[in-house]
Design a protein around this motif. Structure first.
Motif, PDB file in Angstrom:
ATOM      1  N   MET A 137       2.788  17.408  60.219  1.00 43.31           N
ATOM      2  CA  MET A 137       2.836  17.416  61.765  1.00 43.31           C
ATOM      3  C   MET A 137       4.204  17.972  61.923  1.00 43.31           C
ATOM      4  O   MET A 137       4.693  18.170  63.211  1.00 43.31           O
ATOM      5  CB  MET A 137       2.819  16.228  62.183  1.00 43.31           C
ATOM      6  N   GLY A 138       4.961  18.449  60.817  1.00 42.32           N
ATOM      7  CA  GLY A 138       6.204  18.715  60.862  1.00 42.32           C
ATOM      8  C   GLY A 138       7.288  17.717  61.265  1.00 42.32           C
ATOM      9  O   GLY A 138       8.516  17.935  61.341  1.00 42.32           O
ATOM     10  N   ALA A 139       6.971  16.446  60.578  1.00 44.26           N
ATOM     11  CA  ALA A 139       7.810  15.099  60.778  1.00 44.26           C
ATOM     12  C   ALA A 139       8.203  14.801  59.500  1.00 44.26           C
ATOM     13  O   ALA A 139       7.722  15.052  58.283  1.00 44.26           O
ATOM     14  CB  ALA A 139       6.822  14.052  61.500  1.00 44.26           C
ATOM     15  N   ARG A 140       9.067  13.669  59.513  1.00 46.91           N
ATOM     16  CA  ARG A 140       9.884  13.207  58.220  1.00 46.91           C
ATOM     17  C   ARG A 140       9.249  11.767  58.275  1.00 46.91           C
ATOM     18  O   ARG A 140       9.327  11.012  59.326  1.00 46.91           O
ATOM     19  CB  ARG A 140      11.396  13.291  58.565  1.00 46.91           C
ATOM     20  N   VAL A 141       8.858  11.381  57.140  1.00 48.62           N
ATOM     21  CA  VAL A 141       8.360   9.868  56.919  1.00 48.62           C
ATOM     22  C   VAL A 141       9.452   8.888  57.202  1.00 48.62           C
ATOM     23  O   VAL A 141      10.660   9.135  56.919  1.00 48.62           O
ATOM     24  CB  VAL A 141       7.937   9.505  55.790  1.00 48.62           C
ATOM     25  N   THR A 142       9.173   7.804  58.088  1.00 48.63           N
ATOM     26  CA  THR A 142      10.358   6.595  58.283  1.00 48.63           C
ATOM     27  C   THR A 142       9.932   5.529  57.519  1.00 48.63           C
ATOM     28  O   THR A 142      10.622   4.652  57.060  1.00 48.63           O
ATOM     29  CB  THR A 142      10.430   6.437  59.740  1.00 48.63           C
ATOM     30  N   GLY A 143       8.647   5.269  57.287  1.00 49.54           N
ATOM     31  CA  GLY A 143       8.102   3.990  56.726  1.00 49.54           C
ATOM     32  C   GLY A 143       6.628   3.969  56.426  1.00 49.54           C
ATOM     33  O   GLY A 143       5.744   4.665  57.400  1.00 49.54           O
ATOM     34  N   PHE A 144       6.273   3.086  55.742  1.00 54.66           N
ATOM     35  CA  PHE A 144       4.939   2.700  55.436  1.00 54.66           C
ATOM     36  C   PHE A 144       4.422   1.291  55.607  1.00 54.66           C
ATOM     37  O   PHE A 144       5.220   0.180  55.098  1.00 54.66           O
ATOM     38  CB  PHE A 144       4.565   2.991  54.050  1.00 54.66           C
ATOM     39  N   VAL A 145       3.080   0.812  55.991  1.00 56.44           N
ATOM     40  CA  VAL A 145       2.728  -0.550  56.188  1.00 56.44           C
ATOM     41  C   VAL A 145       1.572  -0.231  55.029  1.00 56.44           C
ATOM     42  O   VAL A 145       0.728   0.527  55.361  1.00 56.44           O
ATOM     43  CB  VAL A 145       2.303  -0.902  57.329  1.00 56.44           C
ATOM     44  N   VAL A 146       1.513  -1.346  54.128  1.00 55.58           N
ATOM     45  CA  VAL A 146       0.398  -1.446  53.102  1.00 55.58           C
ATOM     46  C   VAL A 146      -0.527  -2.638  53.134  1.00 55.58           C
ATOM     47  O   VAL A 146       0.052  -3.738  53.214  1.00 55.58           O
ATOM     48  CB  VAL A 146       1.089  -1.237  51.705  1.00 55.58           C
ATOM     49  N   ALA A 147      -1.667  -2.549  53.495  1.00 54.36           N
ATOM     50  CA  ALA A 147      -2.533  -3.690  53.218  1.00 54.36           C
ATOM     51  C   ALA A 147      -3.526  -3.410  52.157  1.00 54.36           C
ATOM     52  O   ALA A 147      -4.034  -2.462  51.919  1.00 54.36           O
ATOM     53  CB  ALA A 147      -3.535  -3.602  54.645  1.00 54.36           C
ATOM     54  N   LEU A 148      -3.415  -4.464  51.166  1.00 51.72           N
ATOM     55  CA  LEU A 148      -3.993  -4.571  49.894  1.00 51.72           C
ATOM     56  C   LEU A 148      -5.162  -5.705  49.948  1.00 51.72           C
ATOM     57  O   LEU A 148      -4.714  -6.745  50.134  1.00 51.72           O
ATOM     58  CB  LEU A 148      -3.017  -4.783  48.733  1.00 51.72           C
ATOM     59  N   ALA A 149      -6.273  -5.036  49.566  1.00 50.32           N
ATOM     60  CA  ALA A 149      -7.390  -6.165  49.256  1.00 50.32           C
ATOM     61  C   ALA A 149      -7.709  -6.235  48.049  1.00 50.32           C
ATOM     62  O   ALA A 149      -7.758  -5.306  47.394  1.00 50.32           O
ATOM     63  CB  ALA A 149      -8.465  -6.123  50.126  1.00 50.32           C
ATOM     64  N   CYS A 150      -7.806  -7.262  47.292  1.00 54.39           N
ATOM     65  CA  CYS A 150      -8.116  -7.350  45.857  1.00 54.39           C
ATOM     66  C   CYS A 150      -8.792  -8.637  45.061  1.00 54.39           C
ATOM     67  O   CYS A 150      -8.688  -9.574  45.995  1.00 54.39           O
ATOM     68  CB  CYS A 150      -6.553  -7.037  44.931  1.00 54.39           C
ATOM     69  N   PRO A 151      -9.423  -8.541  44.257  1.00 49.71           N
ATOM     70  CA  PRO A 151     -10.059  -9.862  43.577  1.00 49.71           C
ATOM     71  C   PRO A 151      -9.063 -10.765  43.310  1.00 49.71           C
ATOM     72  O   PRO A 151      -7.908 -10.189  42.851  1.00 49.71           O
ATOM     73  CB  PRO A 151     -10.932  -9.272  42.584  1.00 49.71           C
ATOM     74  N   PRO A 152      -9.270 -12.131  43.075  1.00 52.60           N
ATOM     75  CA  PRO A 152      -8.522 -12.989  42.792  1.00 52.60           C
ATOM     76  C   PRO A 152      -8.035 -13.014  41.494  1.00 52.60           C
ATOM     77  O   PRO A 152      -6.847 -13.726  40.963  1.00 52.60           O
ATOM     78  CB  PRO A 152      -9.028 -14.561  43.317  1.00 52.60           C
ATOM     79  N   ASP A 153      -8.830 -12.443  40.450  1.00 55.91           N
ATOM     80  CA  ASP A 153      -8.350 -12.319  39.340  1.00 55.91           C
ATOM     81  C   ASP A 153      -7.712 -10.927  38.850  1.00 55.91           C
ATOM     82  O   ASP A 153      -7.385 -10.679  37.794  1.00 55.91           O
ATOM     83  CB  ASP A 153      -9.629 -12.391  38.423  1.00 55.91           C
ATOM     84  N   THR A 154      -7.168 -10.155  39.792  1.00 59.39           N
ATOM     85  CA  THR A 154      -6.329  -9.200  39.496  1.00 59.39           C
ATOM     86  C   THR A 154      -4.864  -9.798  39.282  1.00 59.39           C
ATOM     87  O   THR A 154      -4.350 -10.558  39.635  1.00 59.39           O
ATOM     88  CB  THR A 154      -6.119  -8.534  41.018  1.00 59.39           C
ATOM     89  N   THR A 155      -4.570  -9.040  38.012  1.00 52.72           N
ATOM     90  CA  THR A 155      -3.295  -9.480  37.384  1.00 52.72           C
ATOM     91  C   THR A 155      -2.009  -9.061  37.977  1.00 52.72           C
ATOM     92  O   THR A 155      -2.062  -8.020  38.737  1.00 52.72           O
ATOM     93  CB  THR A 155      -3.110  -8.800  35.895  1.00 52.72           C
ATOM     94  N   LEU A 156      -0.965  -9.994  37.961  1.00 50.40           N
ATOM     95  CA  LEU A 156       0.340  -9.809  38.417  1.00 50.40           C
ATOM     96  C   LEU A 156       0.693  -8.499  37.844  1.00 50.40           C
ATOM     97  O   LEU A 156       1.567  -7.717  38.574  1.00 50.40           O
ATOM     98  CB  LEU A 156       1.249 -10.845  38.242  1.00 50.40           C
ATOM     99  N   ASP A 157       0.613  -7.978  36.768  1.00 49.73           N
ATOM    100  CA  ASP A 157       1.144  -7.000  36.106  1.00 49.73           C
ATOM    101  C   ASP A 157       0.399  -5.617  36.799  1.00 49.73           C
ATOM    102  O   ASP A 157       1.018  -4.404  37.040  1.00 49.73           O
ATOM    103  CB  ASP A 157       0.814  -6.858  34.463  1.00 49.73           C
ATOM    104  N   PHE A 158      -0.679  -5.715  37.364  1.00 46.63           N
ATOM    105  CA  PHE A 158      -1.521  -4.642  37.936  1.00 46.63           C
ATOM    106  C   PHE A 158      -0.697  -4.471  39.043  1.00 46.63           C
ATOM    107  O   PHE A 158      -0.544  -3.365  39.613  1.00 46.63           O
ATOM    108  CB  PHE A 158      -3.058  -4.998  38.106  1.00 46.63           C
ATOM    109  N   VAL A 159      -0.492  -5.576  39.985  1.00 44.98           N
ATOM    110  CA  VAL A 159       0.041  -5.463  41.378  1.00 44.98           C
ATOM    111  C   VAL A 159       1.471  -4.855  41.001  1.00 44.98           C
ATOM    112  O   VAL A 159       1.761  -3.921  41.998  1.00 44.98           O
ATOM    113  CB  VAL A 159      -0.009  -6.896  41.855  1.00 44.98           C
ATOM    114  N   ASP A 160       2.137  -5.378  40.181  1.00 45.46           N
ATOM    115  CA  ASP A 160       3.525  -4.563  40.066  1.00 45.46           C
ATOM    116  C   ASP A 160       3.484  -3.498  39.755  1.00 45.46           C
ATOM    117  O   ASP A 160       4.480  -2.625  40.501  1.00 45.46           O
ATOM    118  CB  ASP A 160       4.144  -5.505  38.755  1.00 45.46           C
ATOM    119  N   ARG A 161       2.757  -2.937  38.810  1.00 47.21           N
ATOM    120  CA  ARG A 161       2.368  -1.448  38.728  1.00 47.21           C
ATOM    121  C   ARG A 161       2.077  -0.527  39.856  1.00 47.21           C
ATOM    122  O   ARG A 161       2.560   0.498  40.068  1.00 47.21           O
ATOM    123  CB  ARG A 161       1.669  -1.093  37.302  1.00 47.21           C
ATOM    124  N   LEU A 162       1.007  -1.108  40.460  1.00 51.22           N
ATOM    125  CA  LEU A 162       0.377  -0.453  41.675  1.00 51.22           C
ATOM    126  C   LEU A 162       1.654  -0.296  42.835  1.00 51.22           C
ATOM    127  O   LEU A 162       1.829   0.456  43.510  1.00 51.22           O
ATOM    128  CB  LEU A 162      -0.499  -1.461  42.383  1.00 51.22           C
TER     129      LEU A 162
END
Length: 319
Positions: A88-113
């Motif tokens: 659009m010819g614009a500069r990014v100012t920020g992002f909002v992230v919604a994450l859905a994941c299984p309860p057994d997702t490891t913290l290491d995976f979330v850290d790297r993501l």
């Protein structure tokens, strides 16, 4: 055999513990006055207008965990949203992230993501300013990106005019070639596989194109033909692409290895998140932009003056 303690999971730490963990050393957006921790973030909008886009990635539809590392998935999730802001010819100012994941997702995976998302957000000159975390049977990432036009007019798809030149910034077809390489088990073809796993859009090129007078612009997410088709339809014009202008030695080498057609990748492959734009014929293209065709009177997109047969790009509700 004792393999040590099992990796900790998001279920063990809990929603707010995970959120605190991933925001602890977060880079702040230059436009941010209030970040994570309240009910909503607050971003400056110096232009008085806010450019907003949202996109979603679903496990086994947009990425596979056996093909991509969590870092790469994070990069890709941010890149496909930031590229829309740049288009659009614009500069990014920020992002909002919604994450859905299984309860057994490891913290290491979330850290790297999170690291992949944060690093790509910084490359786009923005930052993650908030979001949400919920339980789901598979991994789903939904991102909203916001941007500022800096007193520019937004570059729409509808501004192309006959006589304009068509140009691109960034690479084309490499993501699709990487997908083909992964399906074929050819993990040695790293140039194209890396492009599929974690595209690197040319964000700054969107702003330079707007400053130079681009008449229409789009990011190349569905395919070059499909996204130029959106410009042609919105503008009420025809676009002809010169195939010789799209030659890429990296694609040619991969095509030889996979016995494939590099032309198909470059014309109909998606998820490169390059930028395609039209410019008045008397304008010198900004650095990083390459002429690939011309806008004409009429309708549709042609290649070397002829219709392209077969698939023209990604569609969400195809197999």
């Amino acid at each position: 055999m004792d393999n040590g303690p099992a990796p900790r999971t998001v279920a063990e730490l809990g929603e707010f513990g995970v959120i605190e963990r991933i925001t602890r050393d977060r880079r702040a957006s230059p436009a941010e006055s209030i970040g994570p921790g309240d009910d909503a973030a607050v971003l400056a909008a110096p232009d008085g207008r806010v450019v907003v886009t949202t996109d979603m990635l679903v496990q086994d539809r947009h990425f596979r965990l056996d093909w991509s590392d969590p870092d790469d998935i994070g990069h890709k999730a941010i890149a496909q949203n930031a590229a829309d802001i740049a288009a659009m010819g614009a500069r990014v100012t920020g992002f909002v992230v919604a994450l859905a994941c299984p309860p057994d997702t490891t913290l290491d995976f979330v850290d790297r993501l999170n690291k992949g998302m944060s690093d790509e957000a910084a490359r786009a000159d923005g930052a993650i300013v908030g979001g949400d975390l919920v339980q789901a049977p598979i991994l789903v990432i939904s991102i909203t990106a916001m941007g500022d036009l800096g007193d520019r007019a937004p570059v729409l798809r509808s501004g192309a005019r006959p006589g304009d030149v068509v140009a691109v910034a960034g690479t084309l077809g490499r993501s699709d070639a990487g997908w083909a390489a992964l399906r074929a088990g050819r993990r040695d073809l790293t140039d194209v596989i890396d492009a599929h796993r974690a595209p690197r859009p040319p964000y700054a090129a969107g702003i330079t194109a707007a400053d130079r007078g681009a008449t229409a612009m789009s990011d190349v997410s569905d395919s070059l033909l499909a996204d130029l088709g959106h410009i042609a339809t919105a503008s009420g014009v025809a676009i002809d692409v010169a195939l010789s202008a799209l030659a890429d030695p990296v694609l040619d080498a991969a095509a030889r290895e996979l016995e494939a057609d590099a032309r198909q990748w470059v014309l109909t492959g998606g998820e490169d998140h390059a930028l395609a734009a039209t410019f008045p014929p008397d304008v010198a293209l900004p650095e990083g932009w390459t002429t690939i065709g011309r806008v004409e009177a009429g309708a549709g997109v042609t290649v070397d003056g002829a219709a392209w047969s077969g698939n023209s790009g990604w569609q969400s509700f195809t197999v």
